[in-house]
Design a protein around this motif. Structure first.
Motif, PDB file in Angstrom:
ATOM      1  N   LYS A  83       0.825  -1.207   0.000  1.00 52.44           N
ATOM      2  CA  LYS A  83       0.000   0.000   0.000  1.00 52.44           C
ATOM      3  C   LYS A  83       0.857   1.254   0.000  1.00 52.44           C
ATOM      4  O   LYS A  83       0.561   2.228  -0.666  1.00 52.44           O
ATOM      5  N   GLN A  84       1.953   1.218   0.759  1.00 53.85           N
ATOM      6  CA  GLN A  84       2.844   2.368   0.831  1.00 53.85           C
ATOM      7  C   GLN A  84       3.590   2.586  -0.481  1.00 53.85           C
ATOM      8  O   GLN A  84       3.966   3.699  -0.813  1.00 53.85           O
ATOM      9  N   GLN A  85       3.821   1.505  -1.205  1.00 56.29           N
ATOM     10  CA  GLN A  85       4.599   1.598  -2.433  1.00 56.29           C
ATOM     11  C   GLN A  85       3.713   1.569  -3.676  1.00 56.29           C
ATOM     12  O   GLN A  85       4.160   1.206  -4.755  1.00 56.29           O
ATOM     13  N   ALA A  86       2.445   1.935  -3.544  1.00 60.20           N
ATOM     14  CA  ALA A  86       1.508   1.878  -4.663  1.00 60.20           C
ATOM     15  C   ALA A  86       1.956   2.756  -5.826  1.00 60.20           C
ATOM     16  O   ALA A  86       1.618   2.494  -6.972  1.00 60.20           O
ATOM     17  N   GLU A  87       2.727   3.792  -5.523  1.00 61.51           N
ATOM     18  CA  GLU A  87       3.178   4.691  -6.582  1.00 61.51           C
ATOM     19  C   GLU A  87       4.295   4.071  -7.426  1.00 61.51           C
ATOM     20  O   GLU A  87       4.560   4.512  -8.533  1.00 61.51           O
ATOM     21  N   GLN A  88       4.983   3.064  -6.882  1.00 60.71           N
ATOM     22  CA  GLN A  88       6.095   2.456  -7.623  1.00 60.71           C
ATOM     23  C   GLN A  88       5.563   1.671  -8.816  1.00 60.71           C
ATOM     24  O   GLN A  88       4.458   1.140  -8.774  1.00 60.71           O
ATOM     25  N   PRO A  89       6.366   1.573  -9.866  1.00 56.80           N
ATOM     26  CA  PRO A  89       5.945   0.768 -11.015  1.00 56.80           C
ATOM     27  C   PRO A  89       5.745  -0.688 -10.610  1.00 56.80           C
ATOM     28  O   PRO A  89       6.372  -1.187  -9.689  1.00 56.80           O
ATOM     29  N   ALA A  90       4.851  -1.358 -11.313  1.00 55.77           N
ATOM     30  CA  ALA A  90       4.527  -2.754 -11.002  1.00 55.77           C
ATOM     31  C   ALA A  90       5.769  -3.654 -11.094  1.00 55.77           C
ATOM     32  O   ALA A  90       5.866  -4.645 -10.398  1.00 55.77           O
ATOM     33  N   GLN A  91       6.726  -3.304 -11.947  1.00 61.91           N
ATOM     34  CA  GLN A  91       7.936  -4.112 -12.114  1.00 61.91           C
ATOM     35  C   GLN A  91       8.701  -4.249 -10.798  1.00 61.91           C
ATOM     36  O   GLN A  91       9.263  -5.282 -10.501  1.00 61.91           O
ATOM     37  N   GLN A  92       8.736  -3.193 -10.012  1.00 67.36           N
ATOM     38  CA  GLN A  92       9.511  -3.215  -8.772  1.00 67.36           C
ATOM     39  C   GLN A  92       8.823  -4.018  -7.674  1.00 67.36           C
ATOM     40  O   GLN A  92       9.438  -4.341  -6.684  1.00 67.36           O
ATOM     41  N   ARG A  93       7.524  -4.329  -7.848  1.00 70.83           N
ATOM     42  CA  ARG A  93       6.802  -5.090  -6.838  1.00 70.83           C
ATOM     43  C   ARG A  93       6.670  -6.561  -7.215  1.00 70.83           C
ATOM     44  O   ARG A  93       5.963  -7.299  -6.554  1.00 70.83           O
ATOM     45  N   GLU A  94       7.305  -6.992  -8.268  1.00 71.59           N
ATOM     46  CA  GLU A  94       7.211  -8.393  -8.685  1.00 71.59           C
ATOM     47  C   GLU A  94       7.851  -9.293  -7.639  1.00 71.59           C
ATOM     48  O   GLU A  94       8.835  -8.929  -7.014  1.00 71.59           O
ATOM     49  N   PRO A  95       7.294 -10.499  -7.480  1.00 73.42           N
ATOM     50  CA  PRO A  95       7.854 -11.416  -6.483  1.00 73.42           C
ATOM     51  C   PRO A  95       9.193 -11.992  -6.947  1.00 73.42           C
ATOM     52  O   PRO A  95       9.480 -12.061  -8.136  1.00 73.42           O
ATOM     53  N   LEU A  96       9.976 -12.395  -5.974  1.00 71.84           N
ATOM     54  CA  LEU A  96      11.219 -13.107  -6.228  1.00 71.84           C
ATOM     55  C   LEU A  96      10.909 -14.588  -6.096  1.00 71.84           C
ATOM     56  O   LEU A  96      10.340 -15.019  -5.087  1.00 71.84           O
ATOM     57  N   TRP A  97      11.241 -15.361  -7.118  1.00 72.47           N
ATOM     58  CA  TRP A  97      11.026 -16.805  -7.096  1.00 72.47           C
ATOM     59  C   TRP A  97      12.362 -17.503  -6.910  1.00 72.47           C
ATOM     60  O   TRP A  97      13.340 -17.157  -7.570  1.00 72.47           O
ATOM     61  N   ARG A  98      12.384 -18.498  -6.030  1.00 69.22           N
ATOM     62  CA  ARG A  98      13.580 -19.327  -5.838  1.00 69.22           C
ATOM     63  C   ARG A  98      13.191 -20.782  -6.057  1.00 69.22           C
ATOM     64  O   ARG A  98      12.146 -21.230  -5.577  1.00 69.22           O
ATOM     65  N   VAL A  99      14.064 -21.515  -6.736  1.00 75.27           N
ATOM     66  CA  VAL A  99      13.869 -22.950  -6.945  1.00 75.27           C
ATOM     67  C   VAL A  99      15.151 -23.650  -6.526  1.00 75.27           C
ATOM     68  O   VAL A  99      16.243 -23.232  -6.926  1.00 75.27           O
ATOM     69  N   GLU A 100      15.001 -24.687  -5.710  1.00 73.31           N
ATOM     70  CA  GLU A 100      16.148 -25.497  -5.307  1.00 73.31           C
ATOM     71  C   GLU A 100      15.848 -26.941  -5.676  1.00 73.31           C
ATOM     72  O   GLU A 100      14.751 -27.441  -5.414  1.00 73.31           O
ATOM     73  N   LEU A 101      16.818 -27.586  -6.294  1.00 71.73           N
ATOM     74  CA  LEU A 101      16.700 -28.982  -6.682  1.00 71.73           C
ATOM     75  C   LEU A 101      17.863 -29.755  -6.077  1.00 71.73           C
ATOM     76  O   LEU A 101      18.984 -29.237  -6.006  1.00 71.73           O
ATOM     77  N   ALA A 102      17.610 -30.992  -5.689  1.00 71.75           N
ATOM     78  CA  ALA A 102      18.671 -31.865  -5.208  1.00 71.75           C
ATOM     79  C   ALA A 102      18.372 -33.275  -5.698  1.00 71.75           C
ATOM     80  O   ALA A 102      17.240 -33.755  -5.593  1.00 71.75           O
ATOM     81  N   PHE A 103      19.387 -33.928  -6.273  1.00 67.56           N
ATOM     82  CA  PHE A 103      19.221 -35.289  -6.753  1.00 67.56           C
ATOM     83  C   PHE A 103      20.583 -35.945  -6.887  1.00 67.56           C
ATOM     84  O   PHE A 103      21.618 -35.281  -6.838  1.00 67.56           O
ATOM     85  N   ASP A 104      20.571 -37.258  -7.046  1.00 70.39           N
ATOM     86  CA  ASP A 104      21.792 -38.037  -7.169  1.00 70.39           C
ATOM     87  C   ASP A 104      21.603 -38.991  -8.333  1.00 70.39           C
ATOM     88  O   ASP A 104      20.928 -40.006  -8.198  1.00 70.39           O
ATOM     89  N   LEU A 105      22.172 -38.641  -9.491  1.00 62.95           N
ATOM     90  CA  LEU A 105      22.032 -39.449 -10.693  1.00 62.95           C
ATOM     91  C   LEU A 105      23.333 -40.174 -10.996  1.00 62.95           C
ATOM     92  O   LEU A 105      24.399 -39.554 -11.017  1.00 62.95           O
ATOM     93  N   ASP A 106      23.203 -41.463 -11.254  1.00 64.89           N
ATOM     94  CA  ASP A 106      24.357 -42.228 -11.676  1.00 64.89           C
ATOM     95  C   ASP A 106      24.542 -41.970 -13.160  1.00 64.89           C
ATOM     96  O   ASP A 106      23.563 -42.006 -13.902  1.00 64.89           O
ATOM     97  N   PRO A 107      25.623 -41.620 -13.688  1.00 61.61           N
ATOM     98  CA  PRO A 107      26.991 -41.589 -13.191  1.00 61.61           C
ATOM     99  C   PRO A 107      27.466 -40.192 -12.761  1.00 61.61           C
ATOM    100  O   PRO A 107      28.650 -40.002 -12.534  1.00 61.61           O
ATOM    101  N   LEU A 108      26.544 -39.226 -12.630  1.00 64.15           N
ATOM    102  CA  LEU A 108      26.959 -37.857 -12.311  1.00 64.15           C
ATOM    103  C   LEU A 108      27.207 -37.615 -10.831  1.00 64.15           C
ATOM    104  O   LEU A 108      27.941 -36.706 -10.465  1.00 64.15           O
ATOM    105  N   GLY A 109      26.543 -38.368  -9.974  1.00 64.79           N
ATOM    106  CA  GLY A 109      26.691 -38.173  -8.543  1.00 64.79           C
ATOM    107  C   GLY A 109      25.734 -37.123  -8.020  1.00 64.79           C
ATOM    108  O   GLY A 109      24.858 -36.624  -8.733  1.00 64.79           O
TER     109      GLY A 109
END
Length: 182
Positions: A83-109
């Motif tokens: 509400k306080q930042q309503a004047e800011q452009p919509a681009q600056q209010r976009e969410p930050l997305w994070r993705v983390e993956l973990a796996f163990d594939l043979d032969p890569l480890g």
């Protein structure tokens, strides 16, 4: 599928009892994964709203089934701040997305990937525990960058490291979230 170390233990009378324990453990694991994949919301230390989804996806790798652990996190400004930042452009209010993956594939480890997406710009870090795998991934990063650019993403940073990611105050992705012999 039963892990190889468990298959060798079937040797007679107690097979049915052993199979029932394995089935019970599998059901418990499934229930736990269903609960952990539910949306979880909370606040970060700086007051931003964090929404997290966490799940484990079974993935076939030749004859084996290996778990792919996935954590998706969305970071939003709190409602008061919006509400306080309503004047800011919509681009600056976009969410930050994070993705983390973990796996163990043979032969890569064992591999771990952390990626962030903000305003169409992607940055990512990859960690391979084995030196040969880290060199292989590093040699292919330019090709990955080109494919990401072709898909419409701006790529700000892509790096591959040998070892494991540094762990901060948050929980790291574990090899298994629930012990299969529980």
């Amino acid at each position: 599928p039963l892990p190889t170390r468990l298959l060798g233990s079937f040797d007679g009378e107690n097979d049915l009892e052993h199979l029932l324990r394995l089935a019970s453990a599998a059901v418990s694991r499934l229930q736990s994964h269903q609960l952990s994949s539910l949306e979880q919301s909370g606040l970060s230390e700086d007051g931003k709203v964090l929404t997290t989804w966490q799940l484990e996806i079974p993935m076939r790798n030749q004859q084996d089934i290996v778990p792919l652990q996935v954590r998706v996190q969305r970071e939003d400004e709190p409602e008061d701040s919006k509400k306080q930042q309503a004047e800011q452009p919509a681009q600056q209010r976009e969410p930050l997305w994070r993705v983390e993956l973990a796996f163990d594939l043979d032969p890569l480890g064992p591999l771990q990937i952390q990626a962030q997406l903000l305003r169409g710009s992607l940055s990512g870090q990859l960690w391979a525990q084995w030196p040969a795998t880290a060199r292989l991934i590093d040699s292919q990063l330019d090709s990955l960058r080109e494919r990401l650019l072709d898909s419409g993403l701006a790529v700000s940073d892509l790096q591959c490291h040998q070892g494991t990611p540094p762990q901060g105050p948050r929980t790291q992705l574990e090899q298994r979230w629930v012990d299969e012999t529980a």
